[in-house]
Design a protein around this motif. Structure first.
Motif, PDB file in Angstrom:
ATOM      1  N   UNK A 176       0.812  -1.214   0.000  1.00  0.00           N
ATOM      2  CA  UNK A 176       0.000   0.000   0.000  1.00  0.00           C
ATOM      3  C   UNK A 176       0.847   1.266   0.000  1.00  0.00           C
ATOM      4  N   UNK A 177       2.133   1.140  -0.350  1.00  0.00           N
ATOM      5  CA  UNK A 177       2.991   2.309  -0.487  1.00  0.00           C
ATOM      6  C   UNK A 177       2.433   3.206  -1.579  1.00  0.00           C
ATOM      7  N   UNK A 178       2.664   4.525  -1.511  1.00  0.00           N
ATOM      8  CA  UNK A 178       2.070   5.458  -2.478  1.00  0.00           C
ATOM      9  C   UNK A 178       2.290   5.077  -3.939  1.00  0.00           C
ATOM     10  N   UNK A 179       3.484   4.547  -4.287  1.00  0.00           N
ATOM     11  CA  UNK A 179       3.743   4.178  -5.671  1.00  0.00           C
ATOM     12  C   UNK A 179       3.715   2.668  -5.881  1.00  0.00           C
ATOM     13  N   UNK A 180       3.247   1.916  -4.873  1.00  0.00           N
ATOM     14  CA  UNK A 180       3.197   0.466  -4.983  1.00  0.00           C
ATOM     15  C   UNK A 180       2.251   0.014  -6.086  1.00  0.00           C
ATOM     16  N   UNK A 181       2.640  -1.012  -6.808  1.00  0.00           N
ATOM     17  CA  UNK A 181       1.791  -1.517  -7.891  1.00  0.00           C
ATOM     18  C   UNK A 181       0.448  -2.010  -7.374  1.00  0.00           C
ATOM     19  N   UNK A 182       0.475  -2.674  -6.210  1.00  0.00           N
ATOM     20  CA  UNK A 182      -0.767  -3.210  -5.652  1.00  0.00           C
ATOM     21  C   UNK A 182      -1.765  -2.090  -5.384  1.00  0.00           C
ATOM     22  N   UNK A 183      -1.279  -0.998  -4.794  1.00  0.00           N
ATOM     23  CA  UNK A 183      -2.168   0.133  -4.505  1.00  0.00           C
ATOM     24  C   UNK A 183      -2.726   0.718  -5.801  1.00  0.00           C
ATOM     25  N   UNK A 184      -1.904   0.818  -6.827  1.00  0.00           N
ATOM     26  CA  UNK A 184      -2.367   1.380  -8.095  1.00  0.00           C
ATOM     27  C   UNK A 184      -3.430   0.479  -8.728  1.00  0.00           C
ATOM     28  N   UNK A 185      -3.192  -0.829  -8.677  1.00  0.00           N
ATOM     29  CA  UNK A 185      -4.154  -1.763  -9.277  1.00  0.00           C
ATOM     30  C   UNK A 185      -5.486  -1.712  -8.531  1.00  0.00           C
ATOM     31  N   UNK A 186      -5.431  -1.703  -7.201  1.00  0.00           N
ATOM     32  CA  UNK A 186      -6.660  -1.621  -6.411  1.00  0.00           C
ATOM     33  C   UNK A 186      -7.382  -0.307  -6.689  1.00  0.00           C
ATOM     34  N   UNK A 187      -6.620   0.782  -6.774  1.00  0.00           N
ATOM     35  CA  UNK A 187      -7.219   2.091  -7.049  1.00  0.00           C
ATOM     36  C   UNK A 187      -7.910   2.108  -8.409  1.00  0.00           C
ATOM     37  N   UNK A 238      -8.189   8.601  -2.366  1.00  0.00           N
ATOM     38  CA  UNK A 238      -7.362   7.683  -3.156  1.00  0.00           C
ATOM     39  C   UNK A 238      -6.970   8.145  -4.553  1.00  0.00           C
ATOM     40  N   UNK A 239      -7.637   9.148  -5.112  1.00  0.00           N
ATOM     41  CA  UNK A 239      -7.350   9.527  -6.495  1.00  0.00           C
ATOM     42  C   UNK A 239      -6.378  10.703  -6.536  1.00  0.00           C
ATOM     43  N   UNK A 240      -5.209  10.541  -7.174  1.00  0.00           N
ATOM     44  CA  UNK A 240      -4.248  11.641  -7.289  1.00  0.00           C
ATOM     45  C   UNK A 240      -4.612  12.572  -8.436  1.00  0.00           C
ATOM     46  N   UNK A 290       3.969  11.176 -13.666  1.00  0.00           N
ATOM     47  CA  UNK A 290       2.982  10.624 -12.732  1.00  0.00           C
ATOM     48  C   UNK A 290       3.668   9.632 -11.791  1.00  0.00           C
ATOM     49  N   UNK A 291       4.571   8.804 -12.314  1.00  0.00           N
ATOM     50  CA  UNK A 291       5.314   7.874 -11.469  1.00  0.00           C
ATOM     51  C   UNK A 291       6.066   8.612 -10.376  1.00  0.00           C
ATOM     52  N   UNK A 292       6.753   9.688 -10.744  1.00  0.00           N
ATOM     53  CA  UNK A 292       7.533  10.460  -9.768  1.00  0.00           C
ATOM     54  C   UNK A 292       6.618  11.134  -8.750  1.00  0.00           C
ATOM     55  N   UNK A 293       5.497  11.654  -9.198  1.00  0.00           N
ATOM     56  CA  UNK A 293       4.555  12.297  -8.287  1.00  0.00           C
ATOM     57  C   UNK A 293       4.037  11.325  -7.239  1.00  0.00           C
ATOM     58  N   UNK A 294       3.727  10.092  -7.648  1.00  0.00           N
ATOM     59  CA  UNK A 294       3.213   9.105  -6.702  1.00  0.00           C
ATOM     60  C   UNK A 294       4.255   8.714  -5.664  1.00  0.00           C
ATOM     61  N   UNK A 295       5.547   8.856  -5.998  1.00  0.00           N
ATOM     62  CA  UNK A 295       6.609   8.573  -5.047  1.00  0.00           C
ATOM     63  C   UNK A 295       6.704   9.636  -3.959  1.00  0.00           C
TER      64      UNK A 295
END
Length: 537
Positions: free
Chosen positions: A290-301, A482-484, A494-499
């Protein structure tokens, strides 16, 4: 003198490197880019038309007589109806097919490319349409819609991926929103053709609106044959020379221009960076927690966003609006359904401006608020004064406002965000999972709705809007937490922003470095850009 002047405007030989300047990570926008991306979004026509025509077909007197069963005239003025189970199966089976088609499309798009995947999906879609045209009973119609569903699923997942990857960052939201606009046009055309043929007393009543779908499949497949492949897909496959040619074609700039080479270097640097921390397998979609840039969090979102888009209840109107208006006592139910589709088409272009000017998050938040108010007004008035003229007027007016709010906000914004959310290594799979979620919940709603509103089942009537209104509370909360905000950022930014930030504060984030600089691909690039600016002056 002449020699000195020629030396002043001489452009240095471009190097295949990137830049550390965050303002020069993407080539300029051209008319060609608008046209290519706009045509790619035409894939929404398949989605919208195939979703929309079934509402009118199920309400046609000829279809009810030849595929339904006899009932007293007090139940239906034609003397025939389709069972709730039949309506549920015919409507929902398309979504079942699209669920698996979207997942399959994500895998195929990684192996053979975005363009070819869409073209093959169009072929599969056409096979399903042919079976539906030949259908004379419910079972054959169901088989045809299932096969067509696989094609629509592949198209819907891959078109969003393709358009997101080739669109310039400053207008990506607008161009992806064209996909939703194409969906609304498809819905409107389906409703109009149903209206035009519903009075026919032979099989052409339903065969004409079904067969029109061959046109959409042919136009999309034939057009994509002449368009370039996604440069980001080609970079991922290690085909940099092909990627340069594709990027040059999409941007309308020479292959050897610094802006093309800088954008390609940024794409390549981002991919190399992502490969260091992730792989491209389905399993990796679950990495990062569930880290901000984690793939799992992105997929769930992404999957949850598409789920909530369906839980707004909009497809209740587009799937069952005609029959619902009939049950509400409206004699002009086909016209009402067409009006709802006109509102849907007319309201969607507002998002072209708003999604780039206001951003993605504000559209989702305000859209949820407006839809929620409309849903509860319809539910309260319809329950308190059921069957009255005032209740029907309220139903029509606030359903139109509700659909307009959806068309301008959650309709396009959900697709835009899904196309931007995932890193390149898993982007095709992430978009596929999100799209499959949309179709899964689309299917669930299509299955359960007849049991909720049909007179011989739940008979909820206007009370069903309490359900959709309650869901919109959760839609708002989900979007808020949850939505950036991805407005104005390249897919790599977008990748850098999520980090570096969280969704609630993401709107304030600004890019401050490039992946090309981090990966050491920007040597001498700054000097070249300064020289180009001097020449342009």
């Amino acid at each position: 003198m002449g020699k000195e002047e020629s030396q002043e405007v001489e452009v240095p030989a471009p190097l295949p490197v990137g830049t550390s300047d965050v303002e020069h990570t993407e080539a300029r926008i051209s008319i060609r880019a608008y046209l290519i991306c706009g045509f790619g979004s035409f894939g929404g026509m398949l989605f919208g038309y195939d979703s929309g025509y079934i509402s009118g077909v199920l309400a046609m007197a000829y279809v009810k007589e030849h595929m339904g069963h006899k009932v007293p005239l007090s139940v239906d003025d034609t003397g025939y109806v389709l069972k709730s189970s039949q309506k549920s199966l015919i409507t929902s089976i398309l979504s079942a097919g699209t669920f698996f088609g979207a997942l399959l499309g994500g895998e195929v798009a990684e192996r053979i490319g975005r363009r070819v995947t869409v073209m093959l999906s169009c072929l599969l879609y056409s096979v399903g349409v042919a079976i539906q045209v030949a259908a004379t009973n419910v079972n054959t119609l169901v088989v045809g819609r299932l096969i067509a569903g696989f094609g629509v699923g592949g198209v819907s997942a891959t078109v969003i991926l393709y358009v997101s990857e080739i669109s310039p960052k400053r207008v990506r939201g607008l161009l992806v929103s064209l996909y939703q606009f194409a969906v609304t046009i498809g819905l409107l055309l389906a409703s109009g053709l149903d209206q035009a043929t519903q009075g026919r007393n032979n099989a052409s009543a339903y065969r004409i609106p079904i067969s029109i779908q061959f046109i959409w499949a042919f136009v999309l497949a034939a057009g994509l044959f002449f368009l370039p492949e996604s440069p980001r897909y080609l970079v991922k496959r290690g085909r940099d020379e092909d990627a340069i040619r594709a990027l040059s074609s999409v941007r309308g700039a020479p292959e050897d221009s610094l802006e093309i080479k800088a954008e390609l270097a940024e794409i390549r640097a981002n991919f190399e960076y992502e490969k260091q921390v992730a792989s491209t397998s389905w399993k990796d979609c679950l990495s990062g927690g569930w880290a901000p840039r984690g793939n799992f969090r992105r997929v769930v979102t992404g999957a949850a966003l598409q789920m909530f888009q369906q839980l707004t209840g909009v497809n209740f109107i587009f799937y069952y609006g005609t029959t619902f208006f009939q049950q509400a006592g409206m004699s002009n139910s086909f016209l009402m359904s067409t009006i709802m589709n006109i509102v849907n088409v007319c309201a969607t272009p507002f998002s072209f401006w708003a999604i780039e000017k206001l951003g993605r998050r504000p559209l989702l938040l305000w859209g949820a608020c407006v839809m929620c108010v409309c849903e509860f007004i319809v539910a309260i008035v319809g329950t308190a004064d059921e069957g009255s003229q005032a209740a029907n007027v309220c139903l029509i007016v606030f359903t139109c406002v509700y659909i307009a709010a959806f068309a301008a906000t959650w309709g396009p914004a959900a697709w835009v965000i899904v196309g931007e959310l995932f890193p390149l290594p898993i982007r095709a799979k992430g978009v596929a999972i999100s799209t499959a979620s949309n179709w899964l919940w689309n299917c669930i709603i299509a299955v359960v709705t007849p049991y909720m509103v049909d007179s011989d089942k739940g008979n909820m009537g206007s009370k069903v809007f309490f359900v959709w209104g309650a869901c919109l509370f959760f839609c708002y909360a989900f979007a808020y937490f949850n939505i950036p905000e991805t407005k104005g950022l390249s897919l790599e930014q977008v990748d850098k922003m999520l980090e570096e930030t969280v969704p609630r504060t993401s709107g304030k984030w600004r890019p401050h470095d490039t992946f090309a600089h981090e990966m050491g691909l920007d040597k001498s690039a700054a000097t070249q850009l300064e020289d180009i600016e001097k020449v342009n002056v």
